[in-house]
Design a protein around this motif. Structure first.
Motif: not given
Length: 526
Positions: A216, A214, A121-122, A219-220, A112-117
């Protein structure tokens, strides 16, 4: 065309930095970056990449530091201009014993990683322990002894697992060992431990596809969603992939630790050495000798030397003194006394002894030892050559049963490697290269694998190339050996075997063996 050609990434998570290198299908390096833990990380008070608890002999690294480094390295590649969409595959390597323990929340958080962070941090809750033990750690002797006892002794453990330092995998059986699993799990019920280890998912094929990258990272950073993840390996196994080794070739890695590596079809383990499966080729094994006290020990001797005003580079002074000192501190008579020392600023594993420095005078004609004093040993100048000699003598002592005399026109030469390849920071040092040839031989000479200090990351990148581009049943050696251009990567930097000098070190091997046994005996008495 060049701008869309495939790239392959190799990573090297070492003690002091995370490195990444990108190569083309033809093995040309296009990008190379690093993230230094001391200089570049934010929020971690590490020194040389680690934290220490000297009272307990603990040496460890915070996992958050490594997470920060992953994003840091990828950002530096992006800043350097790489198009991550060109990357078709990646692999990596990590330092030995750098275990990471995931929590029961690990998989969910990774999914569930958020590519904006950033990762750090996650993923704070993804680990059951926030630190990873470093290979320099010496706090687990009781546990190591328990593994020896579980199978009877350290020799039996080494025969089964390839090393007294490897504790779970039965190399010949190609499976986890039930007795060792039971000890680790604390009971005869080992199913949960097997699940965590991946009981059914240990690929023999080092080029297998483990899946795609992934979302992540797609997208990042702009990776292609079809980018293949190939199996990673240890730092030392990855180093032997950085060049297609031939029989009787040896790699000496002169980094923070000192390591001796050979690829061999023979499985001849003993408690003083390490055997493991070859990282890419079933049926081959990797032979390894590894010492905790490598580059850091040499640096301490370097820093103790006099500092003349006309020498700004401290290694230049080390070179001058080590090169001008005669082999073993002897007179012109090869039967005269030899200066042999052990220099261990950290507890050592070969031999297994506490931190300390010991200097001896060995008389080869009588086979006797005496402790050196200020009249027989000129400190610190004599230390410069002695520390390098002692490290290479230990390699020769413990590898002598694996080397052979050459065939053909050189068949008259004594057993020794064909070539000595030096990698790591110490490979840049002229005196170390010269002494390597004098002690270890190498009838074709001493060579530097000229990829800076990126041999380990390069081996990982080559592994990714092979994993993606190989034909059915094509071995790593066949594919990489066919594309590898020796003249671009290898440079001869010193003579190897020198008649008379190599033979002079023969008695010194027995002297070093006696020194180690004497130190171990003294330690038991004290």
């Amino acid at each position: 065309m060049a701008e869309t050609a495939p790239l392959y990434l190799g990573f090297d998570l070492s003690t002091q930095q995370l490195k990444a290198i990108a190569v083309t299908s033809s093995l040309k390096a296009e990008y190379s970056v690093s993230f230094d833990f001391d200089a570049d990380a934010k929020g971690f008070e590490v020194q040389k990449g680690v934290l220490t608890n000297e009272a307990e002999n603990e040496v460890f690294a915070p996992l958050g530091l490594w997470l920060q480094a992953i994003d840091g390295v990828l950002q530096r590649l992006k800043d350097a201009g790489i198009d991550f969409g060109r990357v078709r595959g990646l692999s990596g390597a990590g330092m030995q014993h750098g275990s990471v323990y995931f929590s029961d929340q690990g998989e969910r958080l990774l999914e569930s990683l958020d590519s904006t962070k950033p990762l750090q941090e996650q993923l704070g809750g993804a680990f059951s322990h926030p630190y990873s033990p470093n290979w320099q750690d010496a706090s687990t002797q009781d546990q190591c002894d328990a593994f020896d006892k579980q199978l009877g002794n350290e020799t039996r453990l080494a025969l089964l697992t390839g090393s007294k330092a490897h504790h779970l995998w039965d190399i010949k059986a190609g499976a986890w060992n039930e007795q060792l699993l039971s000890l680790t799990a604390g009971s005869s019920e080992t199913s949960d431990l097997k699940r965590k280890l991946g009981a059914a998912d240990v690929p023999e094929d080092g080029g297998a596809c483990l899946g795609n990258i992934s979302p992540y990272f797609v997208q990042r950073y702009g990776f292609s969603s079809s980018c293949v993840i190939a199996p990673s390996t240890g730092d030392n196994p990855s180093t032997i992939l950085a060049l297609p080794l031939r029989p009787l070739d040896a790699i000496v890695s002169l980094g923070t630790s000192t390591t001796f590596l050979m690829s061999t079809p023979y499985y001849k383990p003993n408690p003083a050495t390490h055997f493991m499966n070859h990282p890419a080729t079933p049926g081959l094994y990797m032979f390894m000798l590894c010492y905790k006290n490598g580059g850091l020990a040499r640096e301490l001797v370097r820093d103790s030397l006099p500092k003349p005003s006309d020498v700004t580079n401290p290694w230049r002074q080390f070179d001058r003194i080590a090169s001008s000192t005669v082999p073993l501190g002897q007179s012109s008579d090869p039967s005269s006394p030899m200066k042999i020392g052990l220099f261990f600023p950290r507890p050592e594993i070969v031999p297994n002894v506490r931190a300390g420095t010991w200097r001896f005078i060995y008389k080869p004609t009588t086979g006797t030892l005496m402790a050196a004093d200020e009249t027989s040993w000129n400190q610190p100048e004599d230390d410069a050559r002695a520390i390098v000699e002692s490290q290479f003598l230990s390699l020769r002592l413990r590898s002598r049963d694996l080397v052979e005399s050459p065939t053909g026109p050189n068949a008259h030469l004594p057993p020794q490697p064909r070539r000595i390849y030096l990698v790591g920071g110490g490979s840049q040092n002229a005196a170390i290269a010269k002494i390597a040839g004098e002690v270890l031989g190498g009838w074709e000479g001493v060579y530097r694998l000229d990829v800076g200090e990126n041999a380990c990351a390069l081996g990982s990148a080559y592994k990714a190339v092979w994993a993606v581009e190989r034909k059915p049943n094509q071995s790593f050696e066949e594919l990489i050996g066919g594309r590898w251009k020796e003249e671009e990567f290898v440079k001869k930097i010193a003579e190897g075997y020198q008649e008379g000098i190599f033979e002079r070190y023969g008695p010194a091997i027995e002297g070093l063996d006696m020194v180690e046994k004497e130190v171990l005996k003294r330690e038991k008495i004290e």
